[in-house]
Enzyme design. Sequence first.
Site, PDB file in Angstrom:
ATOM      1  N   TYR A   1       0.809  -1.211   0.000  1.00 30.20           N
ATOM      2  CA  TYR A   1       0.000   0.000   0.000  1.00 30.20           C
ATOM      3  C   TYR A   1       0.851   1.275   0.000  1.00 30.20           C
ATOM      4  O   TYR A   1       0.366   2.350   0.366  1.00 30.20           O
ATOM      5  CB  TYR A   1      -0.933   0.007   1.214  1.00 30.20           C
ATOM      6  CG  TYR A   1      -1.830  -1.210   1.290  1.00 30.20           C
ATOM      7  CD1 TYR A   1      -2.489  -1.682   0.154  1.00 30.20           C
ATOM      8  CD2 TYR A   1      -2.007  -1.893   2.479  1.00 30.20           C
ATOM      9  CE1 TYR A   1      -3.304  -2.798   0.204  1.00 30.20           C
ATOM     10  CE2 TYR A   1      -2.833  -3.019   2.547  1.00 30.20           C
ATOM     11  CZ  TYR A   1      -3.468  -3.459   1.409  1.00 30.20           C
ATOM     12  OH  TYR A   1      -4.273  -4.578   1.467  1.00 30.20           O
TER      13      TYR A   1
ATOM     14  N   HIS B   1      20.919   6.489  21.039  1.00 28.98           N
ATOM     15  CA  HIS B   1      20.349   7.826  20.819  1.00 28.98           C
ATOM     16  C   HIS B   1      20.500   8.147  19.339  1.00 28.98           C
ATOM     17  O   HIS B   1      21.624   8.304  18.833  1.00 28.98           O
ATOM     18  CB  HIS B   1      21.085   8.861  21.674  1.00 28.98           C
ATOM     19  CG  HIS B   1      20.394  10.185  21.780  1.00 28.98           C
ATOM     20  ND1 HIS B   1      20.252  11.036  20.705  1.00 28.98           N
ATOM     21  CD2 HIS B   1      19.799  10.807  22.840  1.00 28.98           C
ATOM     22  CE1 HIS B   1      19.616  12.124  21.087  1.00 28.98           C
ATOM     23  NE2 HIS B   1      19.327  12.014  22.388  1.00 28.98           N
ATOM     24  N   ASP B   2      19.386   8.230  18.634  1.00 26.52           N
ATOM     25  CA  ASP B   2      19.465   8.365  17.177  1.00 26.52           C
ATOM     26  C   ASP B   2      20.090   9.675  16.721  1.00 26.52           C
ATOM     27  O   ASP B   2      20.863   9.707  15.762  1.00 26.52           O
ATOM     28  CB  ASP B   2      18.089   8.161  16.531  1.00 26.52           C
ATOM     29  CG  ASP B   2      17.017   9.102  17.051  1.00 26.52           C
ATOM     30  OD1 ASP B   2      17.288   9.887  17.986  1.00 26.52           O
ATOM     31  OD2 ASP B   2      15.882   9.040  16.534  1.00 26.52           O
TER      32      ASP B   2
ATOM     33  N   THR C   1      18.916  21.356  20.919  1.00 27.96           N
ATOM     34  CA  THR C   1      18.528  20.081  21.497  1.00 27.96           C
ATOM     35  C   THR C   1      17.997  19.202  20.366  1.00 27.96           C
ATOM     36  O   THR C   1      17.632  19.711  19.288  1.00 27.96           O
ATOM     37  CB  THR C   1      17.466  20.273  22.595  1.00 27.96           C
ATOM     38  OG1 THR C   1      17.258  19.026  23.273  1.00 27.96           O
ATOM     39  CG2 THR C   1      16.143  20.767  22.018  1.00 27.96           C
TER      40      THR C   1
ATOM     41  N   THR D   1     -33.254   6.003   1.196  1.00 27.09           N
ATOM     42  CA  THR D   1     -33.050   6.338   2.603  1.00 27.09           C
ATOM     43  C   THR D   1     -33.339   5.082   3.414  1.00 27.09           C
ATOM     44  O   THR D   1     -34.270   4.342   3.103  1.00 27.09           O
ATOM     45  CB  THR D   1     -33.964   7.495   3.060  1.00 27.09           C
ATOM     46  OG1 THR D   1     -35.332   7.133   2.861  1.00 27.09           O
ATOM     47  CG2 THR D   1     -33.680   8.767   2.263  1.00 27.09           C
ATOM     48  N   HIS D   2     -32.526   4.828   4.408  1.00 23.51           N
ATOM     49  CA  HIS D   2     -32.600   3.584   5.187  1.00 23.51           C
ATOM     50  C   HIS D   2     -32.369   2.360   4.301  1.00 23.51           C
ATOM     51  O   HIS D   2     -32.774   1.246   4.660  1.00 23.51           O
ATOM     52  CB  HIS D   2     -33.952   3.451   5.903  1.00 23.51           C
ATOM     53  CG  HIS D   2     -34.289   4.608   6.788  1.00 23.51           C
ATOM     54  ND1 HIS D   2     -33.805   4.730   8.074  1.00 23.51           N
ATOM     55  CD2 HIS D   2     -35.048   5.710   6.559  1.00 23.51           C
ATOM     56  CE1 HIS D   2     -34.270   5.849   8.611  1.00 23.51           C
ATOM     57  NE2 HIS D   2     -35.012   6.462   7.716  1.00 23.51           N
TER      58      HIS D   2
ATOM     59  N   GLN E   1      10.173  22.079  24.776  1.00 23.50           N
ATOM     60  CA  GLN E   1      11.296  21.425  24.116  1.00 23.50           C
ATOM     61  C   GLN E   1      10.850  20.777  22.813  1.00 23.50           C
ATOM     62  O   GLN E   1      11.673  20.475  21.956  1.00 23.50           O
ATOM     63  CB  GLN E   1      11.940  20.375  25.028  1.00 23.50           C
ATOM     64  CG  GLN E   1      13.244  19.822  24.461  1.00 23.50           C
ATOM     65  CD  GLN E   1      14.096  19.148  25.503  1.00 23.50           C
ATOM     66  OE1 GLN E   1      14.153  19.606  26.634  1.00 23.50           O
ATOM     67  NE2 GLN E   1      14.745  18.066  25.140  1.00 23.50           N
TER      68      GLN E   1
ATOM     69  N   SER F   1     -11.569 -17.801  -5.849  1.00 25.27           N
ATOM     70  CA  SER F   1     -10.862 -19.044  -6.164  1.00 25.27           C
ATOM     71  C   SER F   1     -11.828 -20.207  -6.318  1.00 25.27           C
ATOM     72  O   SER F   1     -11.493 -21.234  -6.912  1.00 25.27           O
ATOM     73  CB  SER F   1      -9.852 -19.355  -5.050  1.00 25.27           C
ATOM     74  OG  SER F   1     -10.523 -19.579  -3.818  1.00 25.27           O
TER      75      SER F   1
ATOM     76  N   LYS G   1     -17.860 -14.723  -9.804  1.00 23.02           N
ATOM     77  CA  LYS G   1     -17.798 -13.571  -8.897  1.00 23.02           C
ATOM     78  C   LYS G   1     -17.066 -12.368  -9.499  1.00 23.02           C
ATOM     79  O   LYS G   1     -16.000 -12.493 -10.096  1.00 23.02           O
ATOM     80  CB  LYS G   1     -17.119 -13.969  -7.582  1.00 23.02           C
ATOM     81  CG  LYS G   1     -17.874 -15.010  -6.760  1.00 23.02           C
ATOM     82  CD  LYS G   1     -19.245 -14.513  -6.320  1.00 23.02           C
ATOM     83  CE  LYS G   1     -19.193 -13.421  -5.284  1.00 23.02           C
ATOM     84  NZ  LYS G   1     -18.614 -13.864  -4.000  1.00 23.02           N
TER      85      LYS G   1
ATOM     86  N   ASN H   1     -16.295  -9.103  -7.483  1.00 26.51           N
ATOM     87  CA  ASN H   1     -16.431  -8.517  -6.154  1.00 26.51           C
ATOM     88  C   ASN H   1     -15.892  -7.082  -6.097  1.00 26.51           C
ATOM     89  O   ASN H   1     -14.905  -6.761  -6.770  1.00 26.51           O
ATOM     90  CB  ASN H   1     -15.674  -9.363  -5.129  1.00 26.51           C
ATOM     91  CG  ASN H   1     -16.183 -10.787  -5.079  1.00 26.51           C
ATOM     92  OD1 ASN H   1     -17.369 -11.039  -5.230  1.00 26.51           O
ATOM     93  ND2 ASN H   1     -15.273 -11.743  -4.883  1.00 26.51           N
TER      94      ASN H   1
ATOM     95  N   GLU I   1     -13.967  -2.369  -0.782  1.00 31.44           N
ATOM     96  CA  GLU I   1     -13.868  -3.027   0.525  1.00 31.44           C
ATOM     97  C   GLU I   1     -12.517  -2.742   1.173  1.00 31.44           C
ATOM     98  O   GLU I   1     -12.423  -2.510   2.387  1.00 31.44           O
ATOM     99  CB  GLU I   1     -14.070  -4.532   0.360  1.00 31.44           C
ATOM    100  CG  GLU I   1     -15.498  -4.893  -0.032  1.00 31.44           C
ATOM    101  CD  GLU I   1     -15.660  -6.360  -0.398  1.00 31.44           C
ATOM    102  OE1 GLU I   1     -16.793  -6.844  -0.376  1.00 31.44           O
ATOM    103  OE2 GLU I   1     -14.651  -7.026  -0.722  1.00 31.44           O
TER     104      GLU I   1
ATOM    105  N   GLU J   1       4.591   8.058  17.010  1.00 29.50           N
ATOM    106  CA  GLU J   1       4.664   8.870  15.798  1.00 29.50           C
ATOM    107  C   GLU J   1       5.527   8.235  14.716  1.00 29.50           C
ATOM    108  O   GLU J   1       5.292   8.456  13.524  1.00 29.50           O
ATOM    109  CB  GLU J   1       5.214  10.262  16.129  1.00 29.50           C
ATOM    110  CG  GLU J   1       4.208  11.138  16.844  1.00 29.50           C
ATOM    111  CD  GLU J   1       4.731  12.520  17.158  1.00 29.50           C
ATOM    112  OE1 GLU J   1       3.927  13.345  17.621  1.00 29.50           O
ATOM    113  OE2 GLU J   1       5.930  12.775  16.937  1.00 29.50           O
TER     114      GLU J   1
ATOM    115  N   VAL K   1       5.382   5.385  13.827  1.00 30.56           N
ATOM    116  CA  VAL K   1       4.485   4.476  13.105  1.00 30.56           C
ATOM    117  C   VAL K   1       3.336   5.242  12.468  1.00 30.56           C
ATOM    118  O   VAL K   1       3.094   5.149  11.255  1.00 30.56           O
ATOM    119  CB  VAL K   1       3.933   3.384  14.048  1.00 30.56           C
ATOM    120  CG1 VAL K   1       2.920   2.509  13.302  1.00 30.56           C
ATOM    121  CG2 VAL K   1       5.064   2.540  14.614  1.00 30.56           C
TER     122      VAL K   1
END
Length: 431
Positions: A5, A68-69, A93, A140-141, A212, A263, A268, A270, A275, A309, A311
């Site tokens: 993705y 420490h990166d 810093t 509607t509904h 900071q 399969s 089908k 789909n 989705e 963050e 991730v």
Amino acid sequence: MIERYTLPEMGSLWSEQHKYQTWLEVEIAVVEAQAELGYIPSEAVAEIKAKANFDPKRVDELEAEVRHDMIAFLTNVNEYVGEAGRFIHLGLTSSDVLDTALALQLTSSMNLILAQVETLSQAIRYQAQQHRYTVMAGRTHGIHAEPITFGFKLAGWLAETLRHRDRLVNTAKNIAVGKISGAVGTYANVDPKIEAIACQKLGLKPDCASTQVISRDRHGEFVQALALLGSSIERFAVEIRNLQRTDVLEVEEFFAKGQKGSSAMPHKRNPIRSERLTGMARLLRGYAGTALENIALWHERDISHSAAERVILPDACIITHFMLSEITDLIKNLLVYPHNMQRNLNCYGGVVFSQKVLLALIDKGLSREASYAIVQTSAHQAWNRSDGDFRSLIQNNPQVKDLLTPAELDACFDCENHIKNLDLIFQRLGI
């Protein structure tokens, strides 16, 4: 985000290589600002710019040792620069570099997202114009309501997408903020003028009152804006999924040559892309929740936000970009079946025209209660019957015959009554 993705242009912005490159851009902007103000020799800046480099693998090796990166990164850069490296990171810093560089990544990501939003808008606009007068049943509904056009439905999608564009533009301004204010943000060891010059060079504005770190309400807004956009994309996708159901089949995702739907069941076709978009929207809303929780840090700074963050920010940008690309392509190549729309619209003899008959009877002087009873009785007699014919039942009703001429009844079943004012909406959107 998994490669499946991740589109290349967005993925590259969140690579380790690009992250370190933005860190270096910030450090160089700061030394340039320091030189302009006379704090360090201009010769040192020239040497830094000529020699500064990094090796992500070497940074990883150093980080494994120092834990420490930023220190690992600076150590690696100084391995290239040598003596002039002592002027790098003076008075700063780690968060000065991390947060300012993050703003650059988020700004670049937003630019890609905004460009894709514009492409989506154009795709929706085109389809809305093509199906401006393609009549279908409004629902509607999940139940047939009154006639609309497919173009009208798409016009609503366009209006929603344009609102997202405006929100994202504003969010882009709020995230394009840097800070070069030192530990706890008091400028104790760095001149505020350095921040102003460096941020200008980077295309950012200085944060007006950082601690900071840059306060995480900005990042919370950023991810919320993406999650909101994702929810609208989900709305479009869910609509396509519903309209593609076998018993409806008014639109359908494009089915490529050689594509397989199942399969086990060869027949089908789909709505897999729609989705997929629904599932991705769930991820975005999850990221938004985490971004909001990142706002409450201890005192002037802790790092409880940091791991999350690493991730959620790359993933939120990457998946939003992918979703926009998917929904755009889906809408561009959407298969639309007007004959099925017409078939469904006339289901049970045109029950969707019941309100027009109701209003016509009231207009003839019959009470609303009596008119409603007549129309509802005929509609329900036609409902869910293979031979159900509301039109036939209503026109053979003695009271209706006495009150409405055949021409007046024909007018009640004319779709033009329902779409005559839709041009106003198209005009508002410039379609």
